[in-house]
Design a protein around this motif. Structure first.
Motif, PDB file in Angstrom:
ATOM      1  N   GLN A  70       4.270  22.332   9.778  1.00 53.16           N
ATOM      2  CA  GLN A  70       4.486  20.942  10.139  1.00 53.16           C
ATOM      3  C   GLN A  70       3.580  20.065   9.294  1.00 53.16           C
ATOM      4  N   VAL A  71       4.157  19.033   8.740  1.00 49.44           N
ATOM      5  CA  VAL A  71       3.414  18.072   7.932  1.00 49.44           C
ATOM      6  C   VAL A  71       3.634  16.677   8.499  1.00 49.44           C
ATOM      7  N   GLN A  72       2.566  15.948   8.673  1.00 52.37           N
ATOM      8  CA  GLN A  72       2.658  14.560   9.121  1.00 52.37           C
ATOM      9  C   GLN A  72       2.162  13.654   8.007  1.00 52.37           C
ATOM     10  N   LEU A  73       2.900  12.579   7.777  1.00 52.43           N
ATOM     11  CA  LEU A  73       2.568  11.632   6.724  1.00 52.43           C
ATOM     12  C   LEU A  73       2.437  10.240   7.333  1.00 52.43           C
ATOM     13  N   VAL A  74       1.360   9.549   7.000  1.00 55.06           N
ATOM     14  CA  VAL A  74       1.137   8.204   7.518  1.00 55.06           C
ATOM     15  C   VAL A  74       0.833   7.268   6.361  1.00 55.06           C
ATOM     16  N   GLU A  75       1.721   6.303   6.146  1.00 54.77           N
ATOM     17  CA  GLU A  75       1.531   5.321   5.079  1.00 54.77           C
ATOM     18  C   GLU A  75       0.758   4.109   5.611  1.00 54.77           C
ATOM     19  N   SER A  76       0.052   3.461   4.698  1.00 49.96           N
ATOM     20  CA  SER A  76      -0.641   2.214   5.023  1.00 49.96           C
ATOM     21  C   SER A  76      -0.815   1.408   3.744  1.00 49.96           C
ATOM     22  N   GLY A  77      -1.205   0.141   3.913  1.00 41.25           N
ATOM     23  CA  GLY A  77      -1.511  -0.685   2.751  1.00 41.25           C
ATOM     24  C   GLY A  77      -0.463  -1.714   2.394  1.00 41.25           C
ATOM     25  N   GLY A  78       0.657  -1.714   3.092  1.00 36.66           N
ATOM     26  CA  GLY A  78       1.683  -2.707   2.812  1.00 36.66           C
ATOM     27  C   GLY A  78       1.263  -4.098   3.274  1.00 36.66           C
ATOM     28  N   GLY A  79       2.077  -5.075   2.912  1.00 40.71           N
ATOM     29  CA  GLY A  79       1.786  -6.445   3.328  1.00 40.71           C
ATOM     30  C   GLY A  79       2.561  -7.448   2.518  1.00 40.71           C
ATOM     31  N   LEU A  80       2.154  -8.706   2.648  1.00 43.50           N
ATOM     32  CA  LEU A  80       2.769  -9.812   1.928  1.00 43.50           C
ATOM     33  C   LEU A  80       1.885 -10.166   0.734  1.00 43.50           C
ATOM     34  N   VAL A  81       2.493 -10.259  -0.426  1.00 43.10           N
ATOM     35  CA  VAL A  81       1.742 -10.584  -1.638  1.00 43.10           C
ATOM     36  C   VAL A  81       2.582 -11.514  -2.498  1.00 43.10           C
ATOM     37  N   GLN A  82       1.910 -12.366  -3.256  1.00 39.53           N
ATOM     38  CA  GLN A  82       2.633 -13.285  -4.146  1.00 39.53           C
ATOM     39  C   GLN A  82       3.086 -12.558  -5.404  1.00 39.53           C
ATOM     40  N   PRO A  83       4.128 -13.050  -6.037  1.00 36.34           N
ATOM     41  CA  PRO A  83       4.559 -12.464  -7.323  1.00 36.34           C
ATOM     42  C   PRO A  83       3.390 -12.415  -8.302  1.00 36.34           C
ATOM     43  N   GLY A  84       3.292 -11.277  -9.002  1.00 35.62           N
ATOM     44  CA  GLY A  84       2.187 -11.082  -9.928  1.00 35.62           C
ATOM     45  C   GLY A  84       0.977 -10.428  -9.290  1.00 35.62           C
ATOM     46  N   GLY A  85       0.979 -10.299  -7.983  1.00 34.01           N
ATOM     47  CA  GLY A  85      -0.142  -9.708  -7.270  1.00 34.01           C
ATOM     48  C   GLY A  85      -0.107  -8.191  -7.256  1.00 34.01           C
ATOM     49  N   SER A  86      -1.070  -7.623  -6.545  1.00 35.56           N
ATOM     50  CA  SER A  86      -1.222  -6.171  -6.485  1.00 35.56           C
ATOM     51  C   SER A  86      -1.399  -5.705  -5.051  1.00 35.56           C
ATOM     52  N   LEU A  87      -0.985  -4.473  -4.809  1.00 38.84           N
ATOM     53  CA  LEU A  87      -1.228  -3.783  -3.554  1.00 38.84           C
ATOM     54  C   LEU A  87      -1.467  -2.314  -3.860  1.00 38.84           C
ATOM     55  N   ARG A  88      -2.228  -1.646  -2.990  1.00 39.26           N
ATOM     56  CA  ARG A  88      -2.367  -0.205  -3.079  1.00 39.26           C
ATOM     57  C   ARG A  88      -1.922   0.415  -1.766  1.00 39.26           C
TER      58      ARG A  88
END
Length: 113
Positions: free
Chosen positions: A1-19
């Motif tokens: 069994q493998v569990q995966l949990v994503e995080s780090g999303g959000g609202l960003v302006q064009p040209g911006g960055s997220l990880r």
């Protein structure tokens, strides 16, 4: 069994960055052969980036040069660094572990001014 949990999303302006982060637990063995996919409203889920054997990587043409996938075996975590974001990058982003065919729950990324 493998569990995966994503995080780090959000609202960003064009040209911006997220990880984005994908933390894996369970019988993960290795973070090789893990992917990031995304699904925009009304569209099919698409493969964005993969980390393959020996840490080699592969990208969709639409994100080459802007996104970077990486992994930390000690933390069982895969990352997706997203730079120069565009409105068309707006989607729910999912990580996927090929060996166990496991998906995370997804994290929303919205690129808008």
């Amino acid at each position: 069994q493998v569990q995966l949990v994503e995080s780090g999303g959000g609202l960003v302006q064009p040209g911006g960055s997220l990880r984005l982060s994908c933390a894996a637990s369970g019988s993960i063995f290795t973070i090789n052969f893990m992917d990031w996919h995304r699904q925009a409203p009304g569209k099919q889920r698409e493969l964005v980036a993969s980390i393959l054997s020996s840490g080699s990587t592969k990208y969709a043409d639409s994100v080459k040069g802007r996104f970077t996938i990486s992994g930390d075996n000690a933390k069982n975590t895969v990352y997706l660094q997203m730079n120069s974001l565009k409105p068309e990058d707006t989607a729910v982003y999912y990580c996927y572990h090929r060996r166990s065919a496991s998906w995370g729950q997804g994290t929303q990324v919205t690129v808008s001014s």
